[in-house]
Design a protein around this motif. Sequence first.
Motif, PDB file in Angstrom:
ATOM      1  N   ASP A 225      -4.018   2.804   0.551  1.00 30.23           N
ATOM      2  CA  ASP A 225      -3.185   3.752  -0.202  1.00 30.23           C
ATOM      3  C   ASP A 225      -3.956   5.018  -0.554  1.00 30.23           C
ATOM      4  OD1 ASP A 225      -4.690   2.942  -2.386  1.00 30.23           O
ATOM      5  OD2 ASP A 225      -3.087   1.880  -3.394  1.00 30.23           O
TER       6      ASP A 225
ATOM      7  N   ALA B   5       0.531   5.487   5.472  1.00 31.35           N
ATOM      8  CA  ALA B   5       0.253   4.069   5.209  1.00 31.35           C
ATOM      9  C   ALA B   5       0.912   3.202   6.278  1.00 31.35           C
ATOM     10  CB  ALA B   5       0.751   3.679   3.818  1.00 31.35           C
TER      11      ALA B   5
ATOM     12  N   ALA C  78       0.831  -1.210   0.000  1.00 28.66           N
ATOM     13  CA  ALA C  78       0.000   0.000   0.000  1.00 28.66           C
ATOM     14  C   ALA C  78       0.861   1.254   0.000  1.00 28.66           C
ATOM     15  CB  ALA C  78      -0.937   0.006   1.208  1.00 28.66           C
TER      16      ALA C  78
ATOM     17  N   SER D 248       2.223   1.690  -3.457  1.00 26.32           N
ATOM     18  CA  SER D 248       1.151   2.148  -4.335  1.00 26.32           C
ATOM     19  C   SER D 248       0.817   3.609  -4.078  1.00 26.32           C
ATOM     20  CB  SER D 248      -0.093   1.281  -4.138  1.00 26.32           C
ATOM     21  OG  SER D 248      -1.148   1.733  -4.946  1.00 26.32           O
ATOM     22  N   ALA D 249       0.764   3.997  -2.795  1.00 27.56           N
ATOM     23  CA  ALA D 249       0.465   5.391  -2.445  1.00 27.56           C
ATOM     24  C   ALA D 249       1.523   6.329  -2.997  1.00 27.56           C
ATOM     25  CB  ALA D 249       0.352   5.539  -0.934  1.00 27.56           C
TER      26      ALA D 249
ATOM     27  N   ARG E 284       2.777  10.405   2.221  1.00 26.42           N
ATOM     28  CA  ARG E 284       1.813   9.344   1.892  1.00 26.42           C
ATOM     29  C   ARG E 284       2.264   8.006   2.472  1.00 26.42           C
ATOM     30  NH1 ARG E 284       1.622   9.945  -4.492  1.00 26.42           N
ATOM     31  NH2 ARG E 284       2.870  11.817  -4.360  1.00 26.42           N
TER      32      ARG E 284
END
Length: 510
Positions: free
Chosen positions: A429, A454, A251, A254-255, A450
């Motif tokens: 994310d 997460a 995540a 991905s974020a 970010r």
Amino acid sequence: MTNLSKNKNGQTIDRPVLFLSGGALLAFVVLALINQDMVTDSVNYLFNLSATYFGAIYQFLLLGTFFIALFLGYSKYGKIRLGKLDKPEMSNFKWISIIMCTLLAAGGVFWAAAEPLSHFLTVPPHFSGIEAGTAEAVSPALATSFVDWGFLAWAILGTLGTFVLMYAHYHRGTPLKPRALLYPILGDKILKKSVLGTFVDVFSVISVAAGTIGPIGFLGLQAGYGLSALFGVPDNLLVQSLIIIVVVVVAGISAATGIHKGIQIMSSYNVILSLVIVGAILVLGPALFIFDSYLESFGLYVQNFISMSTFRGDGAWLGGWTVFFFAWFLGYAPMMAMFVSRISRGRTIREIVTAVAVIAPVVTTFWFTIVGGTGIFEEIQNPGSVSEALGNAGPPAAMIAIAEQLPLGTIIGFLLLLTTIIFVLTTTDSMSLTISMAITGSGDPSKSLRVFWAFLMGLVATVLIVVGESSIDALQSFIVVTAVPVSLLMLTTFWTAPRVCQNLFKEQKL
């Protein structure tokens, strides 16, 4: 002395919001480590208090939001294009995929199995007189699930609040923060050093973080149980923690890649995977029962839409089901409105209302019938086949128990588990991104911020699982408490959303 600082990308970080929201989550963890019973008892007390005194407000707020959104979407204001773009940034499929995967989240898989079956085994109070566990109890069970996850739930997540935020951010140049929901009322006063603005941002972040950490923790429990039931993997704290760590790392990656890569790719593939599961269950499972039950249950839902949505006859039952879910979605509302605003530039109000408040609920209710309806069918054919697992191991066991009754049950169970994991990944994310947006006011916050959020949410979920499952339950219940101030914030959209539409209608000379 300013409360703002800039990161290396030149973005302004709202330090009070960052420290107060992050500190509150860490404080919750520390208190849970020190005295788990005290935390659980305190949250349960506040939960009961807020559900009792604000439950009716939650129901009124969701109902009003839905009808106002429908009016704005299908009146002359529906032609208004938001975001100062002539055409949308992404295709309809990718856009709706992101909306479905982020807003529905893992709860849509987790509860799609457990809720209809629970209502089938214990008939909801507004259908008193129907015997539980019989053919007559099927439609009431599914229709009640539709109330909790249908039109009202979706409307609060991405309609009126989205219109106000897109107007404030893209058309008036305000930072993309929850406090911008008050911009049409307070103007620039809410944007600067504002105690009210900080309060709004902090509660919005805490609420959505609590609502995201809960599913992360439950994923560890559900995936641990699923891997044990399907493949004999030990279901212990180590396995559950490893699952969460892997999910959070993915995540975080991905974020860091942003909306147009990680989030978009995972959402698209998860929709395709969900369609494969739907096809497999219809081919291998009770397709005729599913279609018949959906048609009848959806008809019952529409026929009793107002009375079921406003039912107040049993406070204890409401606190465990409808009011709990309504408060959960309300707690997500400001941040989800930000997220939908971020991905919907160039869309018309009619497109947003149609996608979020019409298409998504219809798809969700059918998904609940596919999964939950199959479970009910199996329970009718073989009493105890699913209910025993639900009773002994709780909601995480229902999904696997349903899959195991089907041909190729191990494969379908694994695919359902994989879908749940990707749903949690997408939610984690996207909410890391949205929280970072709330702290910086930027639509493209720094990667490091970010990733930080997460990892922080994953850390909190892991610690709470180690402390005990009741701590995860307590944090999940806490979102009902944080929904109290958030509900007052979202209530303002009843007036501001139509006002915003009037302004834009004149400006765009439609």
